[in-house]
Design a protein around this motif. Structure first.
Motif, mmCIF file in Angstrom:
data_model
loop_
_atom_site.group_PDB
_atom_site.id
_atom_site.type_symbol
_atom_site.label_atom_id
_atom_site.label_comp_id
_atom_site.label_asym_id
_atom_site.label_seq_id
_atom_site.Cartn_x
_atom_site.Cartn_y
_atom_site.Cartn_z
ATOM 1 N N ALA A 34 0.829 -1.122 0.051
ATOM 2 C CA ALA A 34 -0.081 0.013 -0.045
ATOM 3 C C ALA A 34 0.804 1.246 -0.082
ATOM 4 O O ALA A 34 1.719 1.212 0.570
ATOM 5 C CB ALA A 34 -0.644 -0.042 1.327
ATOM 6 N N GLY A 35 0.303 2.159 -0.876
ATOM 7 C CA GLY A 35 1.073 3.499 -0.885
ATOM 8 C C GLY A 35 2.542 3.441 -1.368
ATOM 9 O O GLY A 35 3.346 4.357 -1.255
ATOM 10 N N GLN A 36 2.743 2.500 -2.276
ATOM 11 C CA GLN A 36 4.067 2.076 -3.140
ATOM 12 C C GLN A 36 3.639 2.260 -4.467
ATOM 13 O O GLN A 36 2.867 1.512 -5.007
ATOM 14 C CB GLN A 36 4.712 0.952 -2.792
ATOM 15 N N GLU A 37 4.419 3.235 -5.340
ATOM 16 C CA GLU A 37 4.497 3.391 -6.772
ATOM 17 C C GLU A 37 5.030 1.791 -7.247
ATOM 18 O O GLU A 37 6.025 1.437 -6.867
ATOM 19 C CB GLU A 37 5.112 4.402 -7.341
ATOM 20 N N LYS A 38 4.192 1.464 -8.221
ATOM 21 C CA LYS A 38 4.721 0.302 -8.936
ATOM 22 C C LYS A 38 5.214 0.551 -10.464
ATOM 23 O O LYS A 38 4.213 0.720 -11.131
ATOM 24 C CB LYS A 38 3.542 -1.096 -9.122
ATOM 25 N N THR A 39 6.124 0.643 -10.654
ATOM 26 C CA THR A 39 6.724 1.182 -11.904
ATOM 27 C C THR A 39 6.728 -0.045 -12.875
ATOM 28 O O THR A 39 6.778 -1.161 -12.453
ATOM 29 C CB THR A 39 8.338 1.858 -11.740
ATOM 30 N N ALA A 40 6.782 0.276 -14.058
ATOM 31 C CA ALA A 40 6.870 -0.757 -15.126
ATOM 32 C C ALA A 40 8.144 -1.539 -14.948
ATOM 33 O O ALA A 40 8.104 -2.688 -15.274
ATOM 34 C CB ALA A 40 6.802 -0.077 -16.637
ATOM 35 N N ALA A 41 9.230 -0.734 -14.512
ATOM 36 C CA ALA A 41 10.416 -1.409 -14.243
ATOM 37 C C ALA A 41 10.534 -2.453 -13.128
ATOM 38 O O ALA A 41 11.049 -3.625 -13.162
ATOM 39 C CB ALA A 41 11.562 -0.556 -14.002
ATOM 40 N N THR A 42 9.407 -2.145 -12.116
ATOM 41 C CA THR A 42 9.670 -2.964 -10.831
ATOM 42 C C THR A 42 8.439 -4.118 -11.049
ATOM 43 O O THR A 42 8.327 -5.237 -10.640
ATOM 44 C CB THR A 42 9.573 -2.565 -9.767
ATOM 45 N N ALA A 43 7.483 -3.678 -11.815
ATOM 46 C CA ALA A 43 5.903 -4.556 -11.729
ATOM 47 C C ALA A 43 5.571 -5.049 -13.000
ATOM 48 O O ALA A 43 4.783 -5.995 -12.745
ATOM 49 C CB ALA A 43 4.791 -3.518 -11.045
ATOM 50 N N GLY A 44 6.234 -4.527 -14.014
ATOM 51 C CA GLY A 44 5.891 -4.762 -15.531
ATOM 52 C C GLY A 44 4.935 -3.769 -15.924
ATOM 53 O O GLY A 44 4.176 -3.335 -15.168
ATOM 54 N N ALA A 45 4.766 -3.579 -17.149
ATOM 55 C CA ALA A 45 4.113 -2.697 -17.708
ATOM 56 C C ALA A 45 2.443 -3.031 -17.549
ATOM 57 O O ALA A 45 1.563 -2.166 -17.197
ATOM 58 C CB ALA A 45 3.944 -2.652 -19.252
ATOM 59 N N ASP A 46 2.075 -4.207 -17.438
ATOM 60 C CA ASP A 46 0.600 -4.565 -17.387
ATOM 61 C C ASP A 46 0.203 -4.370 -15.756
ATOM 62 O O ASP A 46 -1.093 -4.352 -15.586
ATOM 63 C CB ASP A 46 0.539 -6.021 -17.496
ATOM 64 N N TRP A 47 1.099 -4.112 -14.805
ATOM 65 C CA TRP A 47 0.742 -4.123 -13.587
ATOM 66 C C TRP A 47 1.402 -2.950 -12.897
ATOM 67 O O TRP A 47 0.978 -2.638 -11.734
ATOM 68 C CB TRP A 47 1.361 -5.520 -12.678
ATOM 69 N N ALA A 48 1.719 -1.729 -13.603
ATOM 70 C CA ALA A 48 2.156 -0.497 -12.972
ATOM 71 C C ALA A 48 0.987 0.337 -12.550
ATOM 72 O O ALA A 48 -0.159 0.236 -13.334
ATOM 73 C CB ALA A 48 2.989 -0.007 -14.354
ATOM 74 N N ASP A 49 1.316 0.884 -11.500
ATOM 75 C CA ASP A 49 0.094 1.865 -10.974
ATOM 76 C C ASP A 49 1.057 2.930 -9.994
ATOM 77 O O ASP A 49 2.060 2.734 -9.714
ATOM 78 C CB ASP A 49 -0.844 1.309 -10.556
ATOM 79 N N THR A 50 0.110 3.900 -9.726
ATOM 80 C CA THR A 50 0.667 4.807 -8.924
ATOM 81 C C THR A 50 0.492 4.568 -7.423
ATOM 82 O O THR A 50 -0.379 3.834 -7.169
ATOM 83 C CB THR A 50 0.250 6.317 -9.242
#
Length: 216
Positions: A34-50
């Motif tokens: 919670a409260g953690q940005e998931k970038t495309a680099a760390t989460a993958g493009a399909d799972w990225a969110d702010t």
């Protein structure tokens, strides 16, 4: 089967065959942050969110469920892991995951490297410990502050004021509602005590300050 001219699927045999499985099992906790940005680099493009639940009245200033109109009850409860596909954050439940993960680390510390692709990867600390610490920092915030009635006891959970529909991404509009803090519970208090004692031992040399914080 030579007679039937059939063979099994191809599979690999070696000492590291489950390493990838372990890595992705561990990464599942990162996606629950919670409260953690998931970038495309760390989460993958399909799972990225702010980063989510950081707006007015949300995790940074969650109010007591017993007094939602009283701003003096607001607490900073950012961090931790979401629960079971919804956006509640429990202490009693997740404390059990922490115990299991730390026991696994103590049983085989070399099995957990520093390259799981989370934001802390490469910092010289096994990523399992980085991930567990994300949750522990939140659990410590859930304690009732010194000087208050029931000081030291631990709140059971924090949640949206209304149930969030499953399948809604955490940074999407329906998930951005105000958050409330539930009362303390014996289960949450005992589980955090166990987590903190175990963590204090493991971090004693890695980070003495955090180790001492866990003992308070």
């Amino acid at each position: 089967d030579v007679e039937q001219d059939r063979r099994s699927v191809t599979f690999r045999i070696d000492d590291t065959v489950y390493r990838s499985v372990l890595k992705h099992a561990m990464r599942s906790f990162f996606y629950q942050r919670a409260g953690q940005e998931k970038t495309a680099a760390t989460a993958g493009a399909d799972w990225a969110d702010t980063a989510s639940h950081l707006g007015p009245g949300q995790d940074g200033e969650a109010r007591s469920w017993l007094a939602p109109d009283d701003p003096s009850t607001a607490r900073d409860l950012r961090g931790g892991w979401y629960d079971a596909g919804d956006y509640n954050k429990y202490t009693a439940w997740t404390a059990g995951y922490v115990i299991g993960l730390l026991r696994a680390f103590e049983a085989s510390p070399t099995a957990f490297p520093d390259d799981y692709g989370i934001p802390e990867s490469g910092n010289g600390v096994p990523d399992l410990l980085d991930e567990v610490r994300w949750e522990l920092e939140f659990e410590l915030k859930m304690q009732v502050p010194e000087g208050s009635p029931r000081a030291g006891m631990v709140h059971h959970k924090i949640h949206d004021v209304h149930w969030t529909a499953l399948g809604i991404r955490p940074d999407e509009a329906e998930a951005q509602m105000k958050r409330q803090l539930r009362p303390v519970s014996t289960a949450a208090t005992l589980n955090l005590a166990a987590n903190a004692a175990q963590a204090a031992r493991i971090w004693r040399e890695l980070d003495p300050a955090f180790s001492a914080k866990c003992l308070l």
